[in-house]
Structure formats: structure tokens, C-alpha cells
Design an enzyme around this catalytic site. Sequence first.
Site, PDB file in Angstrom:
ATOM      1  CD1 TRP A  23       5.724 -11.920  -6.549  1.00 16.94           C
ATOM      2  CD2 TRP A  23       3.593 -12.107  -5.868  1.00 16.94           C
ATOM      3  NE1 TRP A  23       5.408 -13.255  -6.506  1.00 16.94           N
ATOM      4  CE2 TRP A  23       4.104 -13.405  -6.098  1.00 16.94           C
ATOM      5  CE3 TRP A  23       2.273 -11.973  -5.439  1.00 16.94           C
ATOM      6  CZ2 TRP A  23       3.347 -14.544  -5.912  1.00 16.94           C
ATOM      7  CZ3 TRP A  23       1.517 -13.109  -5.246  1.00 16.94           C
ATOM      8  CH2 TRP A  23       2.051 -14.385  -5.483  1.00 16.94           C
ATOM      9  CG  ASP A  24       5.419  -3.536  -2.981  1.00 18.14           C
ATOM     10  OD1 ASP A  24       4.436  -3.161  -2.311  1.00 18.14           O
ATOM     11  OD2 ASP A  24       6.309  -2.751  -3.365  1.00 18.14           O
ATOM     12  CG  MET A  25       1.674  -7.404  -7.274  1.00 19.76           C
ATOM     13  SD  MET A  25       2.248  -6.363  -8.640  1.00 19.76           S
ATOM     14  CE  MET A  25       3.721  -7.229  -9.165  1.00 19.76           C
ATOM     15  CG  ASP A  26       1.352  -1.367  -2.832  1.00 16.12           C
ATOM     16  OD1 ASP A  26       1.868  -1.618  -3.925  1.00 16.12           O
ATOM     17  OD2 ASP A  26       1.900  -0.673  -1.961  1.00 16.12           O
TER      18      ASP A  26
ATOM     19  CE  LYS B  73       3.050  -1.011  -6.746  1.00 14.09           C
ATOM     20  NZ  LYS B  73       3.915  -1.287  -5.567  1.00 14.09           N
TER      21      LYS B  73
END
Length: 805
Positions: free
Chosen positions: A486-489, A514
Site C-alpha cells: 500500500w506504499d506505506m513507507d 502513513k
Amino acid sequence: MSTDGASSPSRLLPRLLGVLLLIMGLALLAGGVKLSMLGGSLYYLLAGIGITLTGVLLLATRRAALGLYALVLFASTVWALWEVGLDWWQLVPRLALLFALGIVMLLPWFRRPLLRGQAAPLGTGALSVAVVLAGATALASQFTNPGEMVKTGQLDRDAVPGMASAAPTQADGDWNSYGRSAFGDRYSPLAQITPENAHKLVPAWTYRTGDIPGPGDPGETTAENTPLKVNGMLYVCTPHSQVIALDPDTGKEIWRFDPKITTQGAESFKGWAHMTCRGVSYHDDAAYASEQSPTGTASPAAAPNACPKRIFVPTADTRLIALNADTGKMCEDFGDKGQVDLRANIGSFAPGGYYSTSPPAVTKNLVVIGGHVTDNVSIDEPSGVIRAFDVHTGKLVWNWDSGNPDDTTPLAEGKTYTRNSPNMWSMFAVDEKLGMLYLPMGNQMPDQYGGDRTDESEKYAAGLTALDIDTGHVKWTFQFTHHDLWDMDVGGQPSLIDIKTAAGVKQAVMASTKQGSIYVLDRATGQPVVPVNEIPVPQGAVAGDRTSPTQPKSDLNFMPPPLKERDMWGVTPFDQMLCRIDFKSMRYDGPFTPPSLQGSIVYPGNFGVFDWGGISVDPVRQIAFVNPSYMAFKSKLIPAADIAKQGPRVSETEGVQPNKGAPYGVILEALLSPMGLPCQAPAWGYVAAVDLTNHQTIWMHKNGTVRDSSPVPIPLTMGVPSLGGTFTTAGGVAFLSGTLDQYLRAYDVKNGKQLWEGRLPAGAQTTPMTYTGKDGKQYVLVMAGGHGSLGTKQGDYVMAFKLPD
């Protein structure tokens, strides 16, 4: 001449409205059928039928239209109350258009052709009651403040006994690191500005850098810079990597350095995702001259050199440059006549595909830097290696590559770091006493498909890793999102703070994320100080991938409740209905719904509850001041064979992201209505304070207006997203500038009351700072340059505010 009603021009008005209602009704009917087939609300189908029939009756100038429309309006009011209660921002858009049309139908000149000289029928009375009920309901909602995310409270202390800042010492009036100190706390001991006088703040000076986004620049050209104030100057960097030294009292330019980045030019930036500089870093030999060695003797000062005070700036064309902080000239003894080429051992990449958007960490002997890697272009992107260079010579001392984590020996010439290993594009936090660096980590590309990720990338991605400063060896790592799809960098700089707990004072590191959790860990061991629980999450990834059965969740969190169909929002019933259809058409099982070919809702979205702005912490009061945002996104996986049919990639949130080499590309975008407004109901942005001694939210309020993002510039406080950070002060005032409207705002940290707002000439999606000038006054400084992707007004302004003389 006949005066029969059938030929009277007065019938034209009901018939015109009849046409309008017929069109509206048919539109609602068509959408309502589709929504009901998706398992959604039946309201739009039934309302469509009622409004369509009302239109037909008006075309026939039948007085029964009044009674039927009364029924539609009454039922709509009851339905709206059942769905959202007295929530003004959700209730009024459901009823406003129908209410206005009801008023029109009650006007005498409109009703007269329908009644044809007869006494008012029952329908007139019914419509009057329905209009009054709808209006009264809207009026009543003005006096309520529903929403489980809004909390009113009061901090009852000015300090926690025995607690003080443990951050590295610096002059009270300075701001010598991105987060003021290497601790990333964004806390200033200045106290001239207080809740009692903050409303008096006035502009002190304005400076324009001259670095304005041009027609050939990337869409996301941003001025996310937080200036430094140290060495008697302010140090500012611009999107094109220029560094400018200013007089803190007047804003007058002292010197300017332009690296003349080699990629500059209209064609050179084509395909770039970002163009930004979040800040520069400062190193002063004298700050370490009196340090004690392990034997108890003073450490020898560094050998004399022409640059005892240095500014380090990463450039958009992949260089790390050392400048003399006094003159702006390149430090000839650093690297190759003042610069280090960061392309060494990286391998190939597209222009803009690798460089550092954030300032490096600076320690006694080292300058340490990571790098930004463009998301979702391919699976063969540059390494996320972290490199530490000698602060004086620029010689590579160690490198930590999460794809080869145990060997930190400088890589030999001709060798290449692990391709596509997780990167760290944000800001470090540093504890030199503990000898540790803290890295907020990203993940291995692509973001939404993880079927081919390596074990090493899985271990270090989307979490916090602590490295030994001297060697680069891993001390500990803690993952915040397992198998991140989920692009939770982790975007925010970690904040280091000593926290008072029931078990005594803990040296902690706080990491905002995030997904909304704020993880509080022991910064020596990585063990949770605030409990972290593994919670079950939705399952069912696409073929070739998998999902983690659980995800971590901190007890200190700002995770929103799951979205429901009734949360879909719009300014009219039509965009509300279309948002509902969008919502019901996609997969959504709550947070961490896996990406899908069908399309999945990502909430919290890719900008996150907290992004690179991080949080600020007050070590004396033992609170955190935060600015959570809530914006849903949607993603849809595209089989590789179909990517070409989708058209070109435009940006990281426009067009198809190709993920070359992976089985799927992805279309990723905000969940917006056809009018360009968020599909989810407001509020979308808040400010809040957390008591760190018990992890409880003290207060939380909607923040920001739609003045600069709506067709009509009305400053309605709806609560808008903010991209950028905050800072707090010993004076009890906190500041934030990152909202979508063009303001710098001051808040009372005890209760969240907005004390002041200063109008800005452009967006300020950055983190402001504060300092003391030579005149002894406390200044608040902000860079107002706008943000290309968010669509805020762009500019090149540096603005300072202070209390009047």
C-alpha cells in the site's frame, strides 16, 4: 382572445422546472439502478422515480406534483438524518438542492398555474411542511459538532517535573538541523511568543529566491524546505538545489550558491517525479572540540581546514556538495573539489530516478545520506543504499545496503549495490551519545505487488532501522507494515525524546506512519514503550502474491474508522451517487485491503495520516503536537499485457504506473468525485495533541479552510489535508503551515485554540521554524513555494513574522 390555462404563458415556468426535474430524475434513476445492483443504497433509485414523476406532472401542469415532491423531500430529509444525523457538512449537500427546488415550487407565481384559481390543495400544505422540516434540520445541524475524531480537552500542566530536553545542546535562538536538533523533535525553547500575544504577530520581512518552477520542470516541483538558522545566518535551499544565506533580521541576501544542475532544461526533466530540496545540513568543528574521549581527556580538534563550518546540500543531479558556511564557496578538501558523485556504484537509472530530496545526517566525523527512488516505474531501480562519508574529506567510510545488510565495507569500484533494495528518502534522526542513526525505511518496488520481493527487502522495508554510527551495522529493526502492498513507507523523520512512564524515564524514538500509528520504541533496543499489537487484516492477494495475516498497530494511533457507503460525499446528490457507485464498485474490506484487478480502496491513502512532515514533541510538557490527514486513494492492478492500452504515465498519481518487469502495473489516484472533490466526507485534516505520559489524545480539532481550493474562495473551516510538519515552543505555542489553504497558523498547545493566522502569497507545504534574531526578537519563518502535485499556488517566498516592536 382565449385566456384558457392551456395556452397561458404562465404555464411555461412549471414546465421548464418539469424538464429540469425530469432530467434530474432520470439521471438519479439510472445511477440508482446501477448502485442498487452493486448492493448499495436504494435511496437514489426511489428518489429518481419520485423526481421523474414530479417532472412529468409539472410538464402536464398537474397540481399533484406538489404533493409528490413533498413526499420526496420529506423522505429525503428522514433518510439523510438516518444516515448522518445532524452532521452539517454531510446533511446539507444531501438536501440543499431539493430544498431550494421546494422553495421555488411554493412561490405564488409558480403555484398559480397549477392551482388554476382553486384553493390550495393538500399538496401545498404538505410541501410547506416538508420545506420547513428540511430547513429546520439544516439549521439545527449548525449547532452540533458530530464526529468521533473531534475532541475538546485541556492540558493542565506547563511542565512534567524533572523532564527536560535531552537533545544536543545549541543556542536557544538557533535552529541548526532540519528538526531543529538531530533528535528531530522540532521543539524550540524560545518563549517570547505566547498564547497571550501570538495574535499580534506581523510580517517582519519577505525575500524571494527567484527559483520559480518553469514549464519544463516536473509536475511535483515543490518548496518543502525548512531553513536553518545557525552561524548568525539563515540557510535556505530551493527546488533546483540552490543554497542562499540570508540575514535573519532583514532577509537580505548574504551569499548564494548555484550548483547549476546538469539536468536542467525543458527536455531533461521529462518523466521526473519530483524536484525538491527539503533542507541542508550544518557541521561545525568547534561544536566537537571540547568533547571528552573515553579516557576522560578532551578530544583533539579536527585538523585546521578552510571550511571549519560547512553546509551540506544534496543536488537534483545526484551530488553531495560541501560549502563554506561563511562564504558559500565549495570546500575544496571535500571529495572532488567540494563534491561527491552519488552515482558511484549505483548503476543505471533514468534522469530523476535517483537522488536525495532530503538533507543528510551530520555527526562528528560523518555525513550520511540516503536517496529517493522513483516509485513504480520498474523492478530494476537503483539501490536504497545508505552511505556515510568522512565529513572533512568526503571519503566513503561505510555503506549499508538492505539487500546486503551484513557487509558495510565500502563497495569496490566497478561493483554495484543491490538493485531495487528498499530506500530511505526521508530524514534521519541521530543520537550521538548512544552512537545510533535511525532510518525511516521505504520498500522494494513495486509498491502494490510483492510477489518477487527478497527476504532482505521484506525484513527492512516499511519500518524503522537503527544503525551504529561508526560502522553502519544494524543494531535493531522494527517493521510497521508487513509485506507492504500500500506504499506505506515511513515518511516522517523519527523524533527522539525521553518519556516519563510508570516504569521510569525511557529513552524513546517516536515514528509516525502513513497508516496512522505512532510507534514509540526504546531507542537503544527497539522494544515497544507503547504496546504494539498484531491485528488481523483482509486477505486475498492477486495471483503470484500474498498478504500478511496480521499488521502491527500501536496503542498510540490516529487510524480512522473504516469507510462506509454513507461516508461518500459530494456537493450535490449526483456526485454523491457517483462516489457511492465508485465505492461499491471496488474492493474494500477496511484498512489493508489488498490491491486487486477489480480496483481497491486504500484508506488511509498514499499521502498517509502522517507523511514526511512527521510530528513535533515537547519534552518538557511531555506532549506531541500532530497534524493527521485523511484522504482515501484507489488503486487498480493492470496486467502487464494491457498496460500499453492505458496510455502513458504522467506522474506518480496520474496515468498507469508501468512497474516494468512485474506482472502488473497499477493505476493509483485519489478517490475524487467528477467535480474533483474528495469522495469521502470532511473533515480531511486536523491538529491534535497527545499526552505522552498516558498515550491519550488531549484535544483534536478540524483545521484549515477551502478558501484556496474551491471555486468560490470562502474560508469555510472544513478541515483540509496538510503536507508538512509542525513545531512547538516553550512559550506554549505551536505552528503549522502545510494546509491546502495559504496560511501559517499558531495554536495554543494546551487546548488547540487557533491563536493567529498569517496570510501567505503561495502554498506552504513545508515545515516552518523559529529563531532569535540579532535584535533579540523571536521570529517565525516559513517557505511559501507551493506544491505541484497538490495544486497549491507556487512561488518563491521566504517570509518571517515577529511581534511588533
